[in-house]
Each structure stands twice: as C-alpha cells, then as structure tokens.
Design a protein around this motif. Structure first.
Motif, PDB file in Angstrom:
ATOM      1  N   GLY A  73       0.777  -1.228   0.000  1.00 18.00           N
ATOM      2  CA  GLY A  73       0.000   0.000   0.000  1.00 18.00           C
ATOM      3  C   GLY A  73       0.806   1.273   0.000  1.00 18.00           C
ATOM      4  O   GLY A  73       0.252   2.364  -0.055  1.00 18.00           O
ATOM      5  N   ALA A  74       2.154   1.171   0.032  1.00 17.97           N
ATOM      6  CA  ALA A  74       2.955   2.384   0.165  1.00 17.97           C
ATOM      7  C   ALA A  74       4.138   2.472  -0.795  1.00 17.97           C
ATOM      8  O   ALA A  74       4.409   3.544  -1.340  1.00 17.97           O
ATOM      9  N   ARG A  75       4.861   1.369  -1.001  1.00 16.57           N
ATOM     10  CA  ARG A  75       6.112   1.490  -1.756  1.00 16.57           C
ATOM     11  C   ARG A  75       6.442   0.181  -2.471  1.00 16.57           C
ATOM     12  O   ARG A  75       6.304  -0.899  -1.913  1.00 16.57           O
ATOM     13  N   LEU A  76       6.906   0.323  -3.707  1.00 18.06           N
ATOM     14  CA  LEU A  76       7.334  -0.806  -4.521  1.00 18.06           C
ATOM     15  C   LEU A  76       8.518  -0.352  -5.359  1.00 18.06           C
ATOM     16  O   LEU A  76       8.477   0.726  -5.956  1.00 18.06           O
ATOM     17  N   CYS A  77       9.570  -1.164  -5.392  1.00 17.23           N
ATOM     18  CA  CYS A  77      10.733  -0.837  -6.217  1.00 17.23           C
ATOM     19  C   CYS A  77      11.231  -2.104  -6.886  1.00 17.23           C
ATOM     20  O   CYS A  77      11.478  -3.111  -6.223  1.00 17.23           O
ATOM     21  N   ARG A  78      11.360  -2.034  -8.213  1.00 17.06           N
ATOM     22  CA  ARG A  78      11.931  -3.136  -8.997  1.00 17.06           C
ATOM     23  C   ARG A  78      13.294  -2.703  -9.518  1.00 17.06           C
ATOM     24  O   ARG A  78      13.421  -1.659 -10.152  1.00 17.06           O
ATOM     25  N   ASP A  79      14.313  -3.514  -9.245  1.00 21.46           N
ATOM     26  CA  ASP A  79      15.639  -3.318  -9.830  1.00 21.46           C
ATOM     27  C   ASP A  79      15.727  -4.156 -11.092  1.00 21.46           C
ATOM     28  O   ASP A  79      15.350  -5.338 -11.080  1.00 21.46           O
ATOM     29  N   TYR A  80      16.225  -3.553 -12.172  1.00 28.28           N
ATOM     30  CA  TYR A  80      16.414  -4.266 -13.424  1.00 28.28           C
ATOM     31  C   TYR A  80      17.875  -4.650 -13.547  1.00 28.28           C
ATOM     32  O   TYR A  80      18.758  -3.876 -13.195  1.00 28.28           O
ATOM     33  N   GLU A  81      18.112  -5.846 -14.078  1.00 31.39           N
ATOM     34  CA  GLU A  81      19.487  -6.327 -14.188  1.00 31.39           C
ATOM     35  C   GLU A  81      20.292  -5.438 -15.124  1.00 31.39           C
ATOM     36  O   GLU A  81      19.755  -4.879 -16.077  1.00 31.39           O
ATOM     37  N   PRO A  82      21.576  -5.290 -14.823  1.00 31.32           N
ATOM     38  CA  PRO A  82      22.425  -4.456 -15.678  1.00 31.32           C
ATOM     39  C   PRO A  82      22.520  -5.041 -17.077  1.00 31.32           C
ATOM     40  O   PRO A  82      22.238  -6.209 -17.300  1.00 31.32           O
ATOM     41  N   GLY A  83      22.944  -4.242 -17.981  1.00 33.03           N
ATOM     42  CA  GLY A  83      23.052  -4.653 -19.373  1.00 33.03           C
ATOM     43  C   GLY A  83      22.556  -3.511 -20.229  1.00 33.03           C
ATOM     44  O   GLY A  83      22.934  -2.366 -20.028  1.00 33.03           O
ATOM     45  N   VAL A  84      21.688  -3.822 -21.141  1.00 35.97           N
ATOM     46  CA  VAL A  84      21.171  -2.783 -22.031  1.00 35.97           C
ATOM     47  C   VAL A  84      20.323  -1.777 -21.268  1.00 35.97           C
ATOM     48  O   VAL A  84      20.415  -0.581 -21.471  1.00 35.97           O
ATOM     49  N   ARG A  85      19.480  -2.255 -20.343  1.00 33.61           N
ATOM     50  CA  ARG A  85      18.611  -1.333 -19.594  1.00 33.61           C
ATOM     51  C   ARG A  85      18.609  -1.713 -18.118  1.00 33.61           C
ATOM     52  O   ARG A  85      17.678  -2.313 -17.613  1.00 33.61           O
ATOM     53  N   GLY A  86      19.654  -1.399 -17.408  1.00 30.54           N
ATOM     54  CA  GLY A  86      19.673  -1.600 -15.966  1.00 30.54           C
ATOM     55  C   GLY A  86      18.969  -0.426 -15.306  1.00 30.54           C
ATOM     56  O   GLY A  86      18.540   0.516 -15.954  1.00 30.54           O
ATOM     57  N   GLY A  87      18.868  -0.475 -13.990  1.00 29.86           N
ATOM     58  CA  GLY A  87      18.262   0.638 -13.269  1.00 29.86           C
ATOM     59  C   GLY A  87      17.151   0.170 -12.362  1.00 29.86           C
ATOM     60  O   GLY A  87      17.130  -0.984 -11.931  1.00 29.86           O
ATOM     61  N   ARG A  88      16.219   1.083 -12.090  1.00 36.17           N
ATOM     62  CA  ARG A  88      15.118   0.738 -11.194  1.00 36.17           C
ATOM     63  C   ARG A  88      13.904   1.601 -11.482  1.00 36.17           C
ATOM     64  O   ARG A  88      14.024   2.702 -12.007  1.00 36.17           O
ATOM     65  N   ASP A  89      12.749   1.050 -11.111  1.00 34.64           N
ATOM     66  CA  ASP A  89      11.489   1.783 -11.141  1.00 34.64           C
ATOM     67  C   ASP A  89      10.958   1.766  -9.717  1.00 34.64           C
ATOM     68  O   ASP A  89      10.801   0.696  -9.131  1.00 34.64           O
ATOM     69  N   ARG A  90      10.694   2.938  -9.166  1.00 34.92           N
ATOM     70  CA  ARG A  90      10.207   3.032  -7.788  1.00 34.92           C
ATOM     71  C   ARG A  90       8.852   3.746  -7.803  1.00 34.92           C
ATOM     72  O   ARG A  90       8.690   4.782  -8.430  1.00 34.92           O
TER      73      ARG A  90
END
Length: 144
Positions: A73-90
């Motif tokens: 109900g408050a927070r979600l963060c997905r880390d994407y594996e490095p490579g062509v499109r690493g990073g995160r969506d929070r």
C-alpha cells in the motif's frame, strides 16, 4: 539518468498500489513495457523476480527484475538487471484526503557504452513518456 514525476489519482491508495504491484498491468499503462511476468505465481514481495520485454531505444529487450522494496500500500521498487537497460522503477503511494492518492514514480536507467551516450540525450523524451504514461494510468484507474 533519473526521471521523477507525481500524479494525483482519484482512487484509494490500496487500489492504486494493487494495480501497480501487478506485473500484468504494466503493459497496459506503460508504453515501453511490452510484457512483464513474475518468475513464480502468487503474492509478490521483496525478493520476487520476473522478466519484462521492453522497448528501449527502438529495440525490444528482455530484462530480468527483482523487487527490492515492498511495503504493501505504500512502496514498490523493482531493480532491473544491468546490461542494455539496468536501473530501477520506484513507486511511492501516499493517501490524500478521502479516497484519493498521490503517486510518485521514479524511473532510473543505467546504461553503458555507446548506448549510454545516446540514452543521456533522451532525458526529455523519458520525461515526456513518463508524463503520458501517468496520464494513461490516471485515466485507467479513475474510469473503473
């Protein structure tokens, strides 16, 4: 490169969070996500993994992700594996008044090499894409 944006949604935080937490809903409101599926069916939480097919700089790219932050109900963060499109969506969800929500989305893209040089010039395009995606999300959630 990081882009952050907020949107007011006239739906409860539980509804907004529930929709965001479902990988199946991502392709509906995010234009760059073509498909997103968890590796294991069931309730998602910290440590859950999955794969997404994304459109990145004109190419379809398969990337793995892991949920690294999850507060129902408050927070979600997905880390994407490095490579062509690493990073995160929070995604940070905050109740606002009676039955409304303020959603803050932070998209961080980590790329390297020549693609990294090209991606940094796309900041304005990323900001526009996120704004349009959040307008789509708002329309979807407020129409139900």
């Amino acid at each position: 490169m990081r882009v952050t944006r907020k949107v007011f949604i006239n739906r409860s935080a539980d509804i907004v969070f529930g929709y965001l937490a479902s990988p199946a809903s991502e392709p509906v409101w995010r234009s760059s996500i073509l498909r997103s599926t968890p590796d294991q069916p069931g309730v998602l939480g910290i440590g859950a993994t999955g794969r997404s097919l994304i459109s990145f700089m004109g190419r379809d790219v398969q990337v793995g992700w892991e949920i690294v932050e999850f507060e129902h109900g408050a927070r979600l963060c997905r880390d994407y594996e490095p490579g062509v499109r690493g990073g995160r969506d929070r995604y940070m969800v905050q109740p606002f008044g009676i039955g409304a929500t303020v959603l803050e989305v932070e998209v961080e893209v980590e790329v390297s090499g020549l693609i990294g040089l090209l991606a940094s010039s796309r900041r304005a395009a990323m900001e526009t894409e996120l704004r349009i995606d959040l307008q789509r999300l708002k329309a979807i959630l407020e129409s139900t």
